[in-house]
Design a protein around this motif. Structure first.
Motif, PDB file in Angstrom:
ATOM      1  N   THR A  60      47.648  -7.245 -12.337  1.00 56.25           N
ATOM      2  CA  THR A  60      47.027  -8.554 -11.351  1.00 56.25           C
ATOM      3  C   THR A  60      48.780  -8.311 -10.751  1.00 56.25           C
ATOM      4  O   THR A  60      49.312  -8.270 -11.407  1.00 56.25           O
ATOM      5  N   THR A  61      48.048  -9.232  -9.811  1.00 55.41           N
ATOM      6  CA  THR A  61      49.900  -9.431  -8.769  1.00 55.41           C
ATOM      7  C   THR A  61      50.550  -9.994  -9.146  1.00 55.41           C
ATOM      8  O   THR A  61      51.270 -10.501  -9.484  1.00 55.41           O
ATOM      9  N   GLU A  62      49.783 -11.474 -10.651  1.00 55.05           N
ATOM     10  CA  GLU A  62      50.191 -12.688 -11.086  1.00 55.05           C
ATOM     11  C   GLU A  62      51.515 -11.887 -12.252  1.00 55.05           C
ATOM     12  O   GLU A  62      53.137 -12.125 -12.606  1.00 55.05           O
ATOM     13  N   GLN A  80      52.605  -8.529 -11.547  1.00 58.51           N
ATOM     14  CA  GLN A  80      53.271  -7.662 -11.311  1.00 58.51           C
ATOM     15  C   GLN A  80      54.388  -8.680 -11.396  1.00 58.51           C
ATOM     16  O   GLN A  80      56.168  -8.722 -10.905  1.00 58.51           O
ATOM     17  N   ASP A  81      54.599  -9.869 -10.369  1.00 55.85           N
ATOM     18  CA  ASP A  81      55.589 -10.981 -10.003  1.00 55.85           C
ATOM     19  C   ASP A  81      55.802 -11.199 -11.542  1.00 55.85           C
ATOM     20  O   ASP A  81      57.630 -11.017 -11.719  1.00 55.85           O
ATOM     21  N   SER A  85      53.365   0.067  -5.611  1.00 55.56           N
ATOM     22  CA  SER A  85      52.760  -0.666  -5.319  1.00 55.56           C
ATOM     23  C   SER A  85      52.015  -1.330  -4.012  1.00 55.56           C
ATOM     24  O   SER A  85      50.767  -1.855  -4.147  1.00 55.56           O
ATOM     25  N   ARG A 130      53.656  -3.574  -2.368  1.00 48.25           N
ATOM     26  CA  ARG A 130      54.584  -4.887  -2.130  1.00 48.25           C
ATOM     27  C   ARG A 130      55.611  -4.395  -1.296  1.00 48.25           C
ATOM     28  O   ARG A 130      55.691  -5.920  -0.738  1.00 48.25           O
TER      29      ARG A 130
END
Length: 251
Positions: free
Chosen positions: A52-54, A56-57, A163, A165
């Motif tokens: 998930t983006t969260e 990944q952060d 990804s 990003r």
């Protein structure tokens, strides 16, 4: 060359290490490291893209912080071993990349993203491919640090890139050129003062692609190298620009 280990030399300076424990570029030891790094990078990118983006952060921030911590640990270990010197300051391309990695992890943008793609990634790749730490056994603390920290810079960049990003922006090349010269000029004078070779401004790393340039241009090779870097950037960024233009035309 062999894979044998003797922990008695884990903290030893190069001059005290028997040659039987050393390795050379593209021997079995080096190729094994490169294969492991490539495999780790591929697996990391796959898992990262599925996250998930969260998450990944968190991964990018955690890895960036770990890289910075490892850089500090490296200096502490060299101090403990009595081998701490000015050359170990983070003023090589990959050392400077640590700061940009932290910047991108916590506040991603087009400029720091371009640096990660155009400087950090190629710099770390070249460091692994043309390793200049062959005077240490592969299991020596200094060699382990060099292999792993450059691998981490590669993995960080590739995870962000694959990804989606990180989107390389060719418009950032002029700003990156300014950054390159803004760093290189003071580092040139620091090299003169401290008798160091940060960013390989004085001479190229042995065995690297810059050696032919040095053979042709001598001490002025750095100017030719700077021009070459910009040309390489154009080659690296141009495909992304073309893809972006095609996507816009479709819309």
């Amino acid at each position: 060359m062999n894979f044998s280990i003797n922990w008695d030399y884990f903290f030893s300076p190069p001059e005290d290490i028997p040659e039987e424990y050393l390795w050379s570029m593209y021997d079995k030891v080096h190729l094994t490291w490169l294969a492991l790094i490539a495999l780790t990078c591929i697996i990391s990118c796959i898992l990262f893209k599925r996250s998930t983006t969260e998450k990944q952060d968190k991964v990018l921030k955690g890895l960036a912080l770990w890289i910075a911590f490892q850089e500090i640990l490296k200096d502490l270990l060299h101090w403990y071993a009595g081998m701490l010197e000015m050359e170990l300051l983070p003023l090589h391309i990959c050392g400077i990349s640590i700061f940009f990695t932290l910047w991108y992890a916590f506040k991603p943008g087009p400029l720091n993203g371009a640096y990660i793609y155009g400087m950090s990634l190629p710099g770390a790749l070249c460091a692994e491919l043309f390793a200049d730490w062959t005077n240490y056994p592969w299991w020596h603390f200094s060699a382990l640090n060099s292999f792993t920290i450059h691998a981490e810079l590669i993995i960080f960049a590739m995870m962000a890139l694959t990804s989606g990003r990180l989107k390389p922006d060719i418009k950032q090349i002029p700003k990156m050129t300014i950054i390159m010269y803004a760093l290189a000029v003071p580092i040139y004078f620091l090299n003169k003062r401290w008798d160091t070779n940060f960013m390989f401004i004085n001479t190229p790393s042995p065995g690297s692609p810059l050696v032919p340039l040095y053979n042709i241009f001598g001490d002025g090779y750095v100017i030719a190298a700077a021009v070459l870097v910009v040309l390489v950037w154009i080659i690296l960024f141009l495909p992304w620009y073309i893809i972006e233009r095609k996507e816009k035309n479709k819309k």
